[in-house]
Design a protein around this motif. Sequence first.
Motif, mmCIF file in Angstrom:
data_model
loop_
_atom_site.group_PDB
_atom_site.id
_atom_site.type_symbol
_atom_site.label_atom_id
_atom_site.label_comp_id
_atom_site.label_asym_id
_atom_site.label_seq_id
_atom_site.Cartn_x
_atom_site.Cartn_y
_atom_site.Cartn_z
ATOM 1 N N ILE A 118 69.861 -28.393 -8.889
ATOM 2 C CA ILE A 118 69.920 -28.820 -10.287
ATOM 3 C C ILE A 118 69.655 -27.945 -11.276
ATOM 4 O O ILE A 118 68.775 -27.033 -11.325
ATOM 5 C CB ILE A 118 68.864 -29.822 -10.504
ATOM 6 C CG1 ILE A 118 68.950 -31.187 -9.633
ATOM 7 C CG2 ILE A 118 68.797 -30.330 -11.848
ATOM 8 C CD1 ILE A 118 67.827 -32.012 -9.581
ATOM 9 N N ARG A 119 70.690 -27.583 -12.126
ATOM 10 C CA ARG A 119 70.782 -26.550 -13.134
ATOM 11 C C ARG A 119 69.726 -27.162 -14.436
ATOM 12 O O ARG A 119 70.417 -28.069 -15.136
ATOM 13 C CB ARG A 119 72.098 -26.273 -13.555
ATOM 14 C CG ARG A 119 72.241 -25.227 -14.676
ATOM 15 C CD ARG A 119 73.497 -24.792 -14.830
ATOM 16 N NE ARG A 119 73.652 -23.654 -15.745
ATOM 17 C CZ ARG A 119 74.890 -23.171 -16.061
ATOM 18 N NH1 ARG A 119 76.029 -23.512 -15.858
ATOM 19 N NH2 ARG A 119 74.788 -22.082 -17.104
ATOM 20 N N GLU A 130 53.501 -35.724 -5.777
ATOM 21 C CA GLU A 130 53.708 -34.223 -5.168
ATOM 22 C C GLU A 130 54.223 -33.200 -5.841
ATOM 23 O O GLU A 130 55.344 -33.557 -7.141
ATOM 24 C CB GLU A 130 54.715 -34.671 -3.888
ATOM 25 C CG GLU A 130 56.110 -34.887 -4.048
ATOM 26 C CD GLU A 130 57.092 -35.165 -3.090
ATOM 27 O OE1 GLU A 130 57.908 -34.221 -2.698
ATOM 28 O OE2 GLU A 130 56.716 -36.107 -2.351
ATOM 29 N N LEU A 131 53.984 -32.010 -5.644
ATOM 30 C CA LEU A 131 54.589 -30.910 -6.509
ATOM 31 C C LEU A 131 55.948 -30.718 -5.994
ATOM 32 O O LEU A 131 56.489 -30.701 -5.167
ATOM 33 C CB LEU A 131 53.581 -29.546 -6.233
ATOM 34 C CG LEU A 131 52.254 -29.570 -6.736
ATOM 35 C CD1 LEU A 131 51.534 -28.414 -6.323
ATOM 36 C CD2 LEU A 131 52.166 -29.908 -8.145
ATOM 37 N N VAL A 132 56.696 -30.357 -7.221
ATOM 38 C CA VAL A 132 58.301 -30.111 -7.037
ATOM 39 C C VAL A 132 58.321 -28.828 -6.290
ATOM 40 O O VAL A 132 57.668 -27.619 -6.642
ATOM 41 C CB VAL A 132 58.769 -30.297 -8.442
ATOM 42 C CG1 VAL A 132 60.243 -29.580 -8.156
ATOM 43 C CG2 VAL A 132 58.787 -31.660 -8.919
ATOM 44 N N GLU A 133 59.142 -28.555 -5.359
ATOM 45 C CA GLU A 133 59.746 -27.698 -4.705
ATOM 46 C C GLU A 133 61.259 -27.569 -4.780
ATOM 47 O O GLU A 133 62.009 -28.568 -4.924
ATOM 48 C CB GLU A 133 59.291 -27.264 -3.164
ATOM 49 C CG GLU A 133 57.755 -27.313 -3.224
ATOM 50 C CD GLU A 133 57.300 -27.250 -1.571
ATOM 51 O OE1 GLU A 133 58.172 -27.506 -0.831
ATOM 52 O OE2 GLU A 133 56.123 -26.974 -1.320
ATOM 53 N N ASP A 134 61.660 -26.285 -4.454
ATOM 54 C CA ASP A 134 63.576 -26.592 -4.412
ATOM 55 C C ASP A 134 63.996 -27.484 -3.495
ATOM 56 O O ASP A 134 65.101 -28.113 -3.653
ATOM 57 C CB ASP A 134 63.899 -24.977 -4.020
ATOM 58 C CG ASP A 134 63.763 -24.070 -5.360
ATOM 59 O OD1 ASP A 134 63.413 -24.453 -6.297
ATOM 60 O OD2 ASP A 134 64.018 -22.672 -5.046
ATOM 61 N N ARG A 135 63.186 -27.607 -2.357
ATOM 62 C CA ARG A 135 63.600 -28.693 -1.269
ATOM 63 C C ARG A 135 63.300 -30.088 -1.840
ATOM 64 O O ARG A 135 63.929 -30.906 -0.977
ATOM 65 C CB ARG A 135 63.022 -28.331 -0.053
ATOM 66 C CG ARG A 135 61.555 -28.387 -0.065
ATOM 67 C CD ARG A 135 60.944 -27.752 1.433
ATOM 68 N NE ARG A 135 59.700 -28.205 1.388
ATOM 69 C CZ ARG A 135 58.862 -27.788 2.498
ATOM 70 N NH1 ARG A 135 59.382 -27.318 3.497
ATOM 71 N NH2 ARG A 135 57.470 -27.925 2.448
ATOM 72 N N THR A 136 62.480 -30.294 -2.850
ATOM 73 C CA THR A 136 62.103 -31.821 -3.246
ATOM 74 C C THR A 136 63.686 -32.684 -3.525
ATOM 75 O O THR A 136 64.273 -32.150 -4.506
ATOM 76 C CB THR A 136 61.290 -31.724 -4.436
ATOM 77 O OG1 THR A 136 59.975 -30.817 -4.038
ATOM 78 C CG2 THR A 136 60.754 -33.129 -4.866
ATOM 79 N N VAL A 137 63.719 -33.820 -2.940
ATOM 80 C CA VAL A 137 64.729 -34.389 -3.428
ATOM 81 C C VAL A 137 64.216 -35.660 -4.380
ATOM 82 O O VAL A 137 63.343 -36.117 -4.110
ATOM 83 C CB VAL A 137 65.435 -35.343 -2.168
ATOM 84 C CG1 VAL A 137 66.393 -36.186 -2.701
ATOM 85 C CG2 VAL A 137 65.982 -34.272 -1.129
#
Length: 220
Positions: free
Chosen positions: A169-170, A187-194
């Motif tokens: 997501i930009r 849950e904490l956001v990571e790049d892999r979080t959907v």
Amino acid sequence: MYVIVAGGGKVGANSTRSLLEMGHEVTLIEQRPDRFARLEEEFGPVVLRGDATEISVLERAGIARPPELLLAVTGDDEDNLVISQIGKEGYGVPKAIARVNDPRNQPHFDLLGITQTVCATTSILGLVEHEVPEHGLVRLLELQREGLDVVEIQIDRSAPTAGRRVGGIRLPEGSRLISVFRHGRTELVEDRTVIRPGDQVLAVASRDSAPALRKALLGT
């Protein structure tokens, strides 16, 4: 810590009571004779009678020490602004927190550099907006000194980000996703979080980038 509390209404009295229970040294300033009498009966010599907008009264309270914290919580916004200004500009008080009774007066505090303010009306409206979000994005906390807002975005099924990984997501410059709340868990956001429909996304954004962040996540 030494604290001066200007204004002996419910906010001032409750703040004084809590600060004393925490072991801090406090002087509470109240102008009205009837209210002063009630406060003196409870707090004793901690209470000082006088108009906290007058320098002589503030000096009797110990403003020149200076206190580590000044609370300007009277029912008059103009008084709270004056008290905060005297403390910060005249005596070098490191931290002044002012009560804003009418949110329309907030720009005056901002203009004069009184960045730490509390407005019950704004807080209540924020809670109402949180329960009945009209525009998808709710401001939870304003960090005025840093120029940042902590916001919450409700993701619906039509959002272009629903079903996408955060890493793809930009986001606008000056914004960052912090966490996702779903099914009663955070849950904490990571790049892999959907991001999924129904998610409540917590984010931090600069004041200028908040509208762009809403558009990036919700498409509107």
